[in-house]
Design an enzyme around this catalytic site. Structure first.
Site, PDB file in Angstrom:
ATOM      1  N   SER A  94      34.768  12.149  37.270  1.00  0.00           N
ATOM      2  CA  SER A  94      33.588  11.282  37.177  1.00  0.00           C
ATOM      3  C   SER A  94      32.368  11.988  37.727  1.00  0.00           C
ATOM      4  O   SER A  94      32.448  12.677  38.752  1.00  0.00           O
ATOM      5  CB  SER A  94      33.827   9.985  37.974  1.00  0.00           C
ATOM      6  OG  SER A  94      32.664   9.174  37.999  1.00  0.00           O
TER       7      SER A  94
ATOM      8  N   HIS B  18      29.745   9.931  38.303  1.00  0.00           N
ATOM      9  CA  HIS B  18      29.089   8.698  38.743  1.00  0.00           C
ATOM     10  C   HIS B  18      28.128   8.181  37.673  1.00  0.00           C
ATOM     11  O   HIS B  18      27.054   7.658  37.983  1.00  0.00           O
ATOM     12  CB  HIS B  18      28.352   8.915  40.068  1.00  0.00           C
ATOM     13  CG  HIS B  18      28.352   7.693  40.964  1.00  0.00           C
ATOM     14  ND1 HIS B  18      29.329   7.453  41.894  1.00  0.00           N
ATOM     15  CD2 HIS B  18      27.505   6.644  41.054  1.00  0.00           C
ATOM     16  CE1 HIS B  18      29.066   6.322  42.534  1.00  0.00           C
ATOM     17  NE2 HIS B  18      27.964   5.804  42.029  1.00  0.00           N
TER      18      HIS B  18
ATOM     19  N   ARG C 198      24.429   9.266  37.765  1.00  0.00           N
ATOM     20  CA  ARG C 198      23.495   8.616  38.683  1.00  0.00           C
ATOM     21  C   ARG C 198      23.282   9.363  39.995  1.00  0.00           C
ATOM     22  O   ARG C 198      22.498   8.910  40.829  1.00  0.00           O
ATOM     23  CB  ARG C 198      23.983   7.196  38.973  1.00  0.00           C
ATOM     24  CG  ARG C 198      24.002   6.336  37.717  1.00  0.00           C
ATOM     25  CD  ARG C 198      24.683   5.001  37.939  1.00  0.00           C
ATOM     26  NE  ARG C 198      23.984   4.130  38.864  1.00  0.00           N
ATOM     27  CZ  ARG C 198      22.890   3.444  38.577  1.00  0.00           C
ATOM     28  NH1 ARG C 198      22.328   3.543  37.373  1.00  0.00           N
ATOM     29  NH2 ARG C 198      22.335   2.653  39.473  1.00  0.00           N
TER      30      ARG C 198
ATOM     31  N   ASP D 270      36.190   8.660  33.694  1.00  0.00           N
ATOM     32  CA  ASP D 270      35.187   7.692  33.248  1.00  0.00           C
ATOM     33  C   ASP D 270      33.978   8.440  32.711  1.00  0.00           C
ATOM     34  O   ASP D 270      33.980   9.666  32.606  1.00  0.00           O
ATOM     35  CB  ASP D 270      34.818   6.712  34.370  1.00  0.00           C
ATOM     36  CG  ASP D 270      34.001   7.348  35.498  1.00  0.00           C
ATOM     37  OD1 ASP D 270      33.574   8.517  35.384  1.00  0.00           O
ATOM     38  OD2 ASP D 270      33.782   6.664  36.523  1.00  0.00           O
ATOM     39  N   GLY D 271      32.935   7.696  32.362  1.00  0.00           N
ATOM     40  CA  GLY D 271      31.705   8.313  31.879  1.00  0.00           C
ATOM     41  C   GLY D 271      31.593   8.302  30.369  1.00  0.00           C
ATOM     42  O   GLY D 271      32.091   9.201  29.702  1.00  0.00           O
TER      43      GLY D 271
ATOM     44  N   ILE E 123      32.931   6.396  28.076  1.00  0.00           N
ATOM     45  CA  ILE E 123      34.071   5.922  27.282  1.00  0.00           C
ATOM     46  C   ILE E 123      33.758   4.499  26.834  1.00  0.00           C
ATOM     47  O   ILE E 123      33.587   3.598  27.660  1.00  0.00           O
ATOM     48  CB  ILE E 123      35.368   5.980  28.107  1.00  0.00           C
ATOM     49  CG1 ILE E 123      35.708   7.442  28.424  1.00  0.00           C
ATOM     50  CG2 ILE E 123      36.523   5.305  27.373  1.00  0.00           C
ATOM     51  CD1 ILE E 123      36.821   7.618  29.407  1.00  0.00           C
TER      52      ILE E 123
END
Length: 339
Positions: A234, A236, A239, A267-268, A270
């Protein structure tokens, strides 16, 4: 209620920064912080999304038809799908006044539990956020994963006590939150942690520990040295540091470095069940999705969460069948197209 109806409803509730776009690709919100956007020029959230779209899958229907099984196991718990709701904090700041963090987490946790997936909850400078999130998890007999920010060790100990009282079956820390402005220049200091400090935190946790914010094989190796049971690839959501690579770009090398020794999440960007399939084919055990679950909550509460889970789940099932995979262990790298 279908997901398009959820998106339409959310637009009247979620302002002013988030646009509740039909495709949450980071373009409309770009560099809005506060808001859901990314840091700096704001293109990392867009890059996260775009890199998943550039990956293509191999269709293969020359295979025996079998019953489809999408269930996944995580630390002794069984869930219907290998995707989970990611942690989001400070919803009033970023998504408007409709819900407090407590209200958002309770809706997300209940909706996720009813849909047979799991939700991660967020953390914030307001101490009540963790108190309320862990209380909501306790109401669901531990069905949730609280995410603790990398505070000073004293604060981490206090928050881990809340986690233990919740009965949560696992806990996470978003170590990449060290780049968030509100975490910097605190006294006592918060932020990045050494391997030795992380070892102590894992020991304090006493339950499976997931470290979120891994972007290199070297970091993954250090996380394993510290004794974590899972990592989240990730950045984030773009951010905390501008000009990082997308998570899809670094996932294969990190999964290879881990070599099945711990759980790997990603994540990111998806956004579909097809993306979830790609993530598993690239070596992840499961995917986290955050921003669209915010839209789901604001557009339909628990019914909105159910509509989004149903959408992603249907896309994931269809992709599996069309690629000749009938269980998660059948999904492999050769199901991705190489030019």
């Amino acid at each position: 209620m279908d997901y398009q109806e959820v998106v339409k409803n959310a637009r009247g509730n979620i302002g002013p920064f988030c646009k509740a776009c039909s495709v949450c690709n980071g373009a409309a919100c770009k560099n809005t912080m506060p808001g859901p956007g990314a840091k700096g020029v704001g293109d990392l959230a867009m890059r996260n999304y775009q890199k998943w779209q550039e990956i293509r899958i191999n269709m293969d229907t020359l295979c025996e038809q079998k019953p489809l099984n999408t269930k996944t196991e995580l630390f002794g718990k069984i869930f219907d799908y290998p995707f989970f709701a990611g942690p989001v904090g400070a919803v009033k700041l970023h998504y408007g006044d409709k819900y407090s963090d407590q209200e958002y987490n309770e809706i997300l946790l209940r909706g996720s539990a009813k849909s047979s997936i799991c939700a991660f909850t967020g953390d914030g400078t307001d101490y009540n956020v963790m108190i309320e999130a862990t209380a909501a998890i306790r109401k669901l007999n531990g069905q949730g994963i609280p995410t603790v920010k990398p505070w000073d060790m004293g604060t981490i100990r206090e928050k881990m006590e809340l986690v233990k009282k919740s009965g949560a079956f696992a806990v996470a820390m978003d170590i990449d939150a060290a780049g968030l402005p509100f975490l910097q220049n605190l006294n006592p200091p918060a932020g990045s942690k050494s391997v030795e400090e992380l070892k102590e935190i894992v020991k304090i946790a006493e339950i499976p520990f997931i470290l979120k914010g891994i972007m290199t094989p070297k970091s993954a190796q250090k996380a394993m040295e510290a004794g974590v049971q899972g990592i989240v690839v990730s950045n984030h959501g773009g951010r905390v540091l501008d000009q990082c690579p997308a998570t899809a770009e670094v996932l294969p090398s990190i999964a290879k470095a881990v070599d099945g020794q711990i759980k790997v999440f990603v994540d990111g960007g998806i956004r579909t069940g097809v993306d979830v399939f790609k993530a598993l084919a690239m070596g992840a055990d499961a995917a986290l999705i955050a921003r669209p679950f915010v839209t789901a909550v604001y557009g339909g509460q628990e019914d909105g969460v159910r509509a989004y889970v149903d959408k992603i789940g249907a896309e994931f099932k269809d992709t599996m069948k069309m690629c000749g995979a009938f269980s998660l262990k059948d999904i492999s790298g050769d199901m991705l197209w190489q030019e």
